[in-house]
Write an enzyme that holds these catalytic residues in place. Structure first.
Site, PDB file in Angstrom:
ATOM      1  N   GLY A 260       0.809  -1.223   0.000  1.00 28.70           N
ATOM      2  CA  GLY A 260       0.000   0.000   0.000  1.00 28.70           C
ATOM      3  C   GLY A 260       0.841   1.272   0.000  1.00 28.70           C
ATOM      4  O   GLY A 260       0.297   2.376   0.022  1.00 28.70           O
ATOM      5  N   GLU A 285       3.927  10.551 -17.205  1.00 35.37           N
ATOM      6  CA  GLU A 285       4.628  10.159 -18.436  1.00 35.37           C
ATOM      7  C   GLU A 285       4.559   8.639 -18.616  1.00 35.37           C
ATOM      8  O   GLU A 285       5.035   7.895 -17.751  1.00 35.37           O
ATOM      9  CB  GLU A 285       6.099  10.593 -18.319  1.00 35.37           C
ATOM     10  CG  GLU A 285       6.914  10.282 -19.538  1.00 35.37           C
ATOM     11  CD  GLU A 285       8.367  10.715 -19.388  1.00 35.37           C
ATOM     12  OE1 GLU A 285       8.694  11.423 -18.415  1.00 35.37           O
ATOM     13  OE2 GLU A 285       9.168  10.310 -20.241  1.00 35.37           O
TER      14      GLU A 285
HETATM   15  N1  ACO Z   1      -1.117  -4.385   2.189  1.00 37.15           N
HETATM   16  C1  ACO Z   1      -0.963  -5.243   1.175  1.00 37.15           C
HETATM   17  N2  ACO Z   1      -1.302  -4.969  -0.092  1.00 37.15           N
HETATM   18  C2  ACO Z   1      -1.816  -3.790  -0.337  1.00 37.15           C
HETATM   19  C3  ACO Z   1      -2.014  -2.840   0.667  1.00 37.15           C
HETATM   20  C4  ACO Z   1      -1.648  -3.171   1.976  1.00 37.15           C
HETATM   21  N3  ACO Z   1      -1.798  -2.327   2.979  1.00 37.15           N
HETATM   22  N4  ACO Z   1      -2.541  -1.753   0.103  1.00 37.15           N
HETATM   23  C5  ACO Z   1      -2.657  -2.012  -1.195  1.00 37.15           C
HETATM   24  N5  ACO Z   1      -2.248  -3.247  -1.455  1.00 37.15           N
HETATM   25  C6  ACO Z   1      -2.291  -3.914  -2.760  1.00 37.15           C
HETATM   26  C7  ACO Z   1      -3.043  -3.088  -3.716  1.00 37.15           C
HETATM   27  O1  ACO Z   1      -4.435  -3.399  -3.638  1.00 37.15           O
HETATM   28  C8  ACO Z   1      -2.475  -3.515  -5.014  1.00 37.15           C
HETATM   29  O2  ACO Z   1      -3.027  -4.743  -5.386  1.00 37.15           O
HETATM   30  P1  ACO Z   1      -3.226  -5.138  -6.911  1.00 37.15           P
HETATM   31  O3  ACO Z   1      -1.848  -5.168  -7.532  1.00 37.15           O
HETATM   32  O4  ACO Z   1      -3.849  -6.466  -6.846  1.00 37.15           O
HETATM   33  O5  ACO Z   1      -4.083  -4.064  -7.495  1.00 37.15           O
HETATM   34  C9  ACO Z   1      -1.026  -3.766  -4.714  1.00 37.15           C
HETATM   35  O6  ACO Z   1      -0.978  -3.960  -3.308  1.00 37.15           O
HETATM   36  C10 ACO Z   1      -0.123  -2.627  -5.146  1.00 37.15           C
HETATM   37  O7  ACO Z   1      -0.495  -1.420  -4.498  1.00 37.15           O
HETATM   38  P2  ACO Z   1       0.566  -0.694  -3.621  1.00 37.15           P
HETATM   39  O8  ACO Z   1       1.077  -1.632  -2.599  1.00 37.15           O
HETATM   40  O9  ACO Z   1       0.018   0.579  -3.144  1.00 37.15           O
HETATM   41  O10 ACO Z   1       1.668  -0.369  -4.722  1.00 37.15           O
HETATM   42  P3  ACO Z   1       3.239  -0.608  -4.625  1.00 37.15           P
HETATM   43  O11 ACO Z   1       3.766   0.003  -3.397  1.00 37.15           O
HETATM   44  O12 ACO Z   1       3.580  -2.014  -4.882  1.00 37.15           O
HETATM   45  O13 ACO Z   1       3.693   0.283  -5.862  1.00 37.15           O
HETATM   46  C11 ACO Z   1       4.344   0.332  -8.161  1.00 37.15           C
HETATM   47  C12 ACO Z   1       3.226  -0.001  -7.167  1.00 37.15           C
HETATM   48  C13 ACO Z   1       4.696   1.781  -8.054  1.00 37.15           C
HETATM   49  C14 ACO Z   1       3.861   0.048  -9.576  1.00 37.15           C
HETATM   50  C15 ACO Z   1       5.564  -0.551  -7.789  1.00 37.15           C
HETATM   51  O14 ACO Z   1       5.212  -1.888  -7.941  1.00 37.15           O
HETATM   52  C16 ACO Z   1       6.794  -0.261  -8.606  1.00 37.15           C
HETATM   53  O15 ACO Z   1       7.523   0.667  -8.321  1.00 37.15           O
HETATM   54  N6  ACO Z   1       7.043  -1.080  -9.654  1.00 37.15           N
HETATM   55  C17 ACO Z   1       8.229  -0.991 -10.464  1.00 37.15           C
HETATM   56  C18 ACO Z   1       8.361   0.338 -11.190  1.00 37.15           C
HETATM   57  C19 ACO Z   1       7.116   0.746 -11.907  1.00 37.15           C
HETATM   58  O16 ACO Z   1       6.484  -0.039 -12.577  1.00 37.15           O
HETATM   59  N7  ACO Z   1       6.772   2.055 -11.738  1.00 37.15           N
HETATM   60  C20 ACO Z   1       5.676   2.700 -12.430  1.00 37.15           C
HETATM   61  C21 ACO Z   1       6.098   3.012 -13.826  1.00 37.15           C
HETATM   62  S1  ACO Z   1       5.126   4.245 -14.570  1.00 37.15           S
HETATM   63  C22 ACO Z   1       5.902   5.699 -14.161  1.00 37.15           C
HETATM   64  O17 ACO Z   1       6.993   5.698 -13.653  1.00 37.15           O
HETATM   65  C23 ACO Z   1       5.204   6.987 -14.391  1.00 37.15           C
END
Ligand code: ACO
Length: 363
Positions: A260, A285
């Protein structure tokens, strides 16, 4: 001599990234190490490294100031015969890592032990929040600050590693001050399992400011336009010009994903620009699917708090033609546009979230 295949290693398997911390008994690795998701921008489309047996490329980072250290180990190296040589890994990585990464392991360990215990990330503390009983901080900084340049240079290899099609920032660009960088850190409240580091790096986000010029009507002589004054660098405060703020790189490192944090981090950055008087629109972007999902949910949560967004409904008096294409008066366009402008959300993104909302209001 063995075949070439025996001497090839998948580059994403060979590279192992870890965060480390000085501790009373030397240097310890914090939590799990992780592999990059992509290595083709670095090692080529085949994502193979030629010329080694049991190759390991360890990229260790001091968890707070993210000083990197590269060590390459292998059981055997391909003997240089004719034109076939083992891949020069150091040379390839020099393009993606700062010089400090190539320091000797011992020098790295000595250097990280001397990081002060009251070290803080560069910039200013922007917000603090708790997640799963841990404390996180977001630090906001400008790329013109040399400490920010240094940190960004150290971590930018994460862009090719984790963001498909992402590109690194030229930190020495004369317009560096147009970049705002938000750093997400876990704040350690006590010296414990993670060693002596006061902070653990969790992710970062960069935002670029595009100026948004609107010439007054009728246009004055060109020398009087904002654009010219800005270009000529006269006494003109660029920070006061209307702008579009574009999230360019957004990353949470694997150790912290799926908790999250990405959603909290994005919502914080979004709120920052909502409050920023000069920002007229917040854009992203080339978002990927994972980021789109996170953003749709976060934007929807924000918009649902606005009574004028909640009030938007499908006009059920409108007859939908057989073609299935919705007529333009299916929603109150002026009311939608007013909410969109207030929320500073770009038209395409607003349409996605509006659709989610309208579908949820159908009986
Ligand atoms: N506990 C467990 N899981 C949770 C919680 C929680 N408290 N809150 C949310 N989640 C779930 C969400 O529901 C979501 O589930 P889903 O994938 O089934 O929809 C999943 O966890 C991801 O949400 P977050 O935890 O908030 O996101 P995360 O911290 O993993 O960040 C991100 C997502 C930014 C895409 C990350 O995975 C990342 O950095 N990836 C690699 C780089 C990337 O792809 N960046 C984006 C490129 S686009 C750009 O840069 C503009």
């Amino acid at each position: 001599m063995s075949s070439n295949d025996d001497w090839s290693t998948p580059s994403s398997d060979a590279v192992l990234v870890s965060l480390v911390s000085p501790s009373t008994r030397g240097v310890k690795t914090i939590s799990h190490s992780f592999h990059p998701k992509f290595t083709y921008p670095i090692f080529g489309d085949s994502e193979e490294i030629f010329g080694y047996k049991d190759l390991e490329i360890n990229l260790r980072y001091n968890a707070s100031d993210m000083r990197p250290n590269l060590t390459i180990s292998y059981a055997k190296k391909y003997p240089a015969v004719g034109e076939t040589e083992a891949t020069d890994i150091n040379e390839i990585l020099r393009e993606f890592l700062p010089e400090v990464a190539f320091q000797k392991k011992g020098d790295f360990e000595t250097a990280i032990k001397s990081v002060r215990e009251d070290w803080t990330p560069p910039g200013e503390l922007d917000t603090t929040f708790k997640s799963n009983h841990k404390t996180f901080e977001v630090w906001k900084a400008n790329l013109a600050d040399p400490a920010v340049k240094q940190l960004v240079k150290r971590i930018q290899i994460f862009v090719p590693f984790f963001i498909e099609g992402g590109s690194a920032i030229d930190v020495d660009d004369p317009d560096a001050d147009r970049w705002t960088v938000f750093f997400l850190y876990q704040k350690m409240t006590a010296v414990g399992d993670t060693g002596r580091n006061p902070y653990i790096f969790a992710g970062y986000c960069t935002v670029y400011r595009f100026f948004h010029f609107r010439l007054p009507t009728p246009p004055p002589s060109p020398s009087e336009t904002d654009l010219e004054k800005a270009t000529l660098g006269q006494d003109f405060d660029l920070s006061q010009l209307p702008c579009r703020s574009r999230i360019s790189q957004f990353l949470v490192i694997p150790l912290f994903q799926g908790k999250g944090l990405g959603s909290r981090f994005y919502s914080h950055v979004f709120q920052e620009y909502l409050k920023h008087p000069q920002t007229v629109e917040i854009t992203v972007e080339d978002p990927n699917e994972a980021f789109d999902d996170l953003r749709d949910i976060a934007d929807y949560q924000y918009l649902r708090q606005l009574p004028e967004f909640q009030a938007l409904r499908i006009n059920t008096d409108v007859t939908i033609p057989k073609s299935g294409t919705a007529p333009s008066n299916i929603v109150d366009k002026a009311a939608c546009e007013a909410v969109r402008v207030k929320a500073k959300i770009a038209p395409r993104q607003f349409a996605r979230v509006l659709e989610m909302h309208l579908l949820s209001t159908l009986p």
